[in-house]
Motif scaffolding. Structure first.
Motif, PDB file in Angstrom:
ATOM      1  N   CYS A 473       0.811  -1.210   0.000  1.00 23.88           N
ATOM      2  CA  CYS A 473       0.000   0.000   0.000  1.00 23.88           C
ATOM      3  C   CYS A 473       0.848   1.266   0.000  1.00 23.88           C
ATOM      4  N   GLN A 474       2.083   1.178   0.468  1.00 25.40           N
ATOM      5  CA  GLN A 474       2.954   2.349   0.482  1.00 25.40           C
ATOM      6  C   GLN A 474       3.473   2.709  -0.908  1.00 25.40           C
ATOM      7  N   LEU A 478      -1.564   8.286  -5.679  1.00 21.28           N
ATOM      8  CA  LEU A 478      -2.716   8.941  -5.067  1.00 21.28           C
ATOM      9  C   LEU A 478      -4.015   8.507  -5.739  1.00 21.28           C
ATOM     10  N   CYS A 481      -4.815   5.016  -4.482  1.00 25.15           N
ATOM     11  CA  CYS A 481      -5.291   5.065  -3.097  1.00 25.15           C
ATOM     12  C   CYS A 481      -6.721   5.586  -3.024  1.00 25.15           C
ATOM     13  N   THR A 482      -7.034   6.592  -3.806  1.00 24.01           N
ATOM     14  CA  THR A 482      -8.398   7.121  -3.826  1.00 24.01           C
ATOM     15  C   THR A 482      -9.380   6.062  -4.292  1.00 24.01           C
ATOM     16  N   GLU A 502      -1.674   6.784   3.516  1.00 22.28           N
ATOM     17  CA  GLU A 502      -1.864   8.055   2.831  1.00 22.28           C
ATOM     18  C   GLU A 502      -1.808   9.216   3.814  1.00 22.28           C
ATOM     19  N   GLN A 503      -2.330   8.979   5.050  1.00 22.87           N
ATOM     20  CA  GLN A 503      -2.246  10.013   6.079  1.00 22.87           C
ATOM     21  C   GLN A 503      -0.800  10.293   6.453  1.00 22.87           C
ATOM     22  N   ARG A 505       1.759   9.821   4.592  1.00 22.65           N
ATOM     23  CA  ARG A 505       2.378  10.494   3.456  1.00 22.65           C
ATOM     24  C   ARG A 505       2.044  11.985   3.439  1.00 22.65           C
ATOM     25  N   GLU A 577      -7.808  17.409   1.093  1.00 23.57           N
ATOM     26  CA  GLU A 577      -7.613  15.962   0.972  1.00 23.57           C
ATOM     27  C   GLU A 577      -7.904  15.259   2.289  1.00 23.57           C
TER      28      GLU A 577
END
Length: 633
Positions: A473-474, A478, A481-482, A502-503, A505, A577
């Motif tokens: 997942c890393q 974007l 991930c969305t 994502e947070q 990041r 975001e």
């Protein structure tokens, strides 16, 4: 031009063909011997035949009967070349004019040997004249090919007279030689082609300089030979030191010409076997033998055969049910060049007797294992790489093949993932063969997993989580991930993991922007600490330098102001975001106990985070205020 020779002095109309299938020598004397060659009778005379052939003399003496009123009959059923060759030999016996060429000299030479028309006969020697003309034929590439093709009808006599080996050696020596250096007669075809393409305009020829033949000038004519003869020709060329690239090129041309499935796949539009206008299609058994022989003759060097050709051979071998050694050799060769393959090359239809999947997934798995084994061996041989962790920092040129194959595998998994018969274990095995360092982003793998989950809705939650462990997942963009945050087919734990990373990041990005703003503030404060020069201490010699320094200082101030505006805009984008991500989490459902504490630690606690949300300060404000900043993410 073709090599020809005319022998004999009498007019050629002395021999006439009469119905039904009868040859008659038109002379003043009545025929006294009938020579039957197969189903064709020849009404001839004893004396010309006996004076030129020991074999005919013996047969005529044995068949002469008591009744002198009837001609004797001699049967020649085993003469090489049949009636056509015997007609030429009979013309020679009567000294009738005939023309020798590359197509009839071989059967005539064999027939003359069989009839023993040698110098021992006393008058005439057809063997010597045929042999002399055969040497002239061997001096030309085109004539030698035609003579070698004519040997098929007179085997094994042509082998016993060493005509086939001499033709093969002649062709091999010409193909291996430099035509521009030695000027072999093979240039005749290029000269003739140039003359045909010459255009006359107002009496002026528009033809350019003669073209020199390329390395593949002999491929087309060599592909017209039978497989056993062609195999001997390739062996002779290899023994003479021909390059592996030229040998592989000829084999590719030969296979495309004779394998119907391969020619359709590669778009080959060459001539048929033997140069006729129609196409001779071999049976499946003959094509299978031909394919296995071509694979065995391919040079062992990597890259001499194109990857598309190897995959075409592999697909044809699957359809024709070729032997296991042939398919294994093709899989190894194609696997070593897997980075040059396209997605359509990997889509090999599954033609096995127990068909489970639409495409042959096991074959692709074996080729991928071969490629990874070869890549690992290459990395192990590199003195600069001693640990797998160093592969991430390896030069892009070394990682390019592996990265290309990783994208290819992700596309292949997305293509075969729609097959409902594809097992989960097989999907996981193929995806896991690609190392983690080969993928810069896991977007392609995520797409393949999503397609597989959509085609297999009956998977349990544990199987879904096990499948999602393949992706990192890393390493998702974007956009991915969305999409993953809104994907209802993914397990809840995977969705939360995507949001958490994502947070993190976003926080890292914000921290990086603050670090830039601190550097800008420190630079501006240090500039303000510089004391101005007194007016009575002016240095005229350094006047130009002072003006230049002032210009640079003003430019830095403008750059700082622009940096502040960019930081403010970026922070507002990050706030939007974070707000959208918070809404997605609440849409998935209210988290329970441990998940609630996890969200509160990340700043996703709901009311408390909304109350603590503040407007971001501008760079240059107090440090205490910046430390108490809470983005509410």
């Amino acid at each position: 031009m073709a090599t020809t020779k005319v022998i004999g002095s009498k007019p050629s109309d002395c021999f006439q063909f009469k119905d039904p299938d009868t040859w008659i020598c038109m002379t003043e004397l009545v025929s006294d011997v009938v020579v039957e060659v197969g189903e064709v009778p020849f009404h001839l005379h004893k004396f010309p035949l006996i004076s030129r052939s020991d074999t005919l003399e013996k047969l005529i003496n044995e068949s002469t009967g008591d009744d002198d009123g009837k001609p004797c009959t001699v049967r020649l059923n085993d003469i090489p070349g049949g009636p056509e060759a015997f007609e030429l030999a009979a013309r020679f016996c009567y000294d009738v004019r005939m023309e020798l060429n590359a197509a009839n000299v071989v059967p005539l030479r064999c027939a003359a040997e069989h009839l023993r028309m040698t110098e021992d006969c006393g008058e005439g020697n057809l063997v010597e004249q045929a042999e002399s003309f055969l040497l002239e034929v061997l001096g030309s590439w085109n004539d030698t090919v035609r003579a070698l093709q004519a040997c098929d009808a007179v085997l094994p006599h042509a082998e016993d007279l060493l005509i086939v080996p001499r033709c093969i050696d002649s062709l091999a020596s010409k193909a291996c030689a430099d035509p521009t250096l030695f000027g072999w007669p093979m240039l005749e075809q290029y000269t003739a082609k140039s003359l045909q393409e010459t255009v006359i305009w107002n009496g002026i020829s528009t033809a350019g300089k003669p073209r020199s033949p390329s390395a593949d000038w002999w491929y087309k004519q060599a592909s017209s030979l039978r497989l056993p003869v062609y195999k001997r020709l390739i062996t002779a060329m290899r023994s003479r030191g021909m390059s592996p690239e030229n040998i592989a090129g000829s084999l590719m041309h030969y296979a495309r010409r004779h394998l119907s499935g391969l020619s359709r796949h590669s778009g080959y539009s060459g001539g048929s076997r033997g140069g006729a206008s129609g196409t001779t299609v071999l049976s499946d058994a003959d094509q299978r033998v031909l394919l296995e022989e071509v694979v065995a003759l391919l040079p062992a060097e990597r890259g001499v055969a194109t990857t598309r050709f190897l995959f075409g051979l592999l697909r044809t071998a699957t359809v024709l049910h070729a032997g296991a050694p042939c398919r294994d050799a093709l899989e190894r060769r194609a696997g070593n060049q897997l980075e040059e393959a396209a997605l359509e090359d990997l889509l090999i239809p599954n033609t096995g007797y127990s068909v489970e999947t639409l495409y042959d997934v096991d074959c692709v798995q074996r080729m991928l294992e071969q490629f990874m084994m070869a890549s690992t061996s290459a990395f192990a041989a590199s003195p600069d790489i001693t640990d797998e962790g160093q592969l991430v920092d390896a030069p892009s040129s070394e990682l390019m093949p592996v990265s290309t194959v990783a994208k290819l595998v992700d596309g292949y998994l997305a293509e075969v993932g729609t097959d409902t018969n594809l097992k989960l274990s097989k999907f996981q095995t193929i995806a896991a063969l690609v190392p983690d360092y080969a993928r810069a982003l896991d977007d392609g793998l995520y797409r393949a997993i999503d397609i597989y989950l959509k085609a297999h809705p009956w998977l349990t939650d544990s199987e879904r989580e096990q499948l999602c462990r393949l992706m990192n997942c890393q390493k998702m963009s974007l956009e991915a991930c969305t999409h993953a945050a809104q994907n209802e087919r993914l397990p809840l734990r995977v969705v939360v993991q995507v949001l958490v990373f994502e947070q993190v990041r976003l926080r890292t990005t914000v921290a990086g922007w603050f670090l830039v703003s601190d550097n800008v503030d420190q630079g501006s404060s240090s500039d303000n600490c510089v004391l101005p020069r007194r007016s009575d201490e002016l240095d005229f010699a350094a006047g130009s330098e002072t003006d230049e320094e002032g210009f640079v200082a003003r430019h830095d101030e403008l750059s700082s102001a622009m940096s502040v505006e960019e930081i403010r805009q970026r922070v507002s984008e990050l706030e939007e975001e974070c707000s959208s991500m918070r809404q997605e989490i609440h849409r998935l459902g209210k988290p329970k106990s441990a998940l609630s504490r996890l969200f509160r630690k990340l700043g996703l606690g709901g009311r408390s985070s909304s109350r603590q949300q503040q407007q971001l300060p501008l760079p240059g404000s107090s440090d205490k205020r910046r430390k108490s900043l809470d983005l509410g993410c």
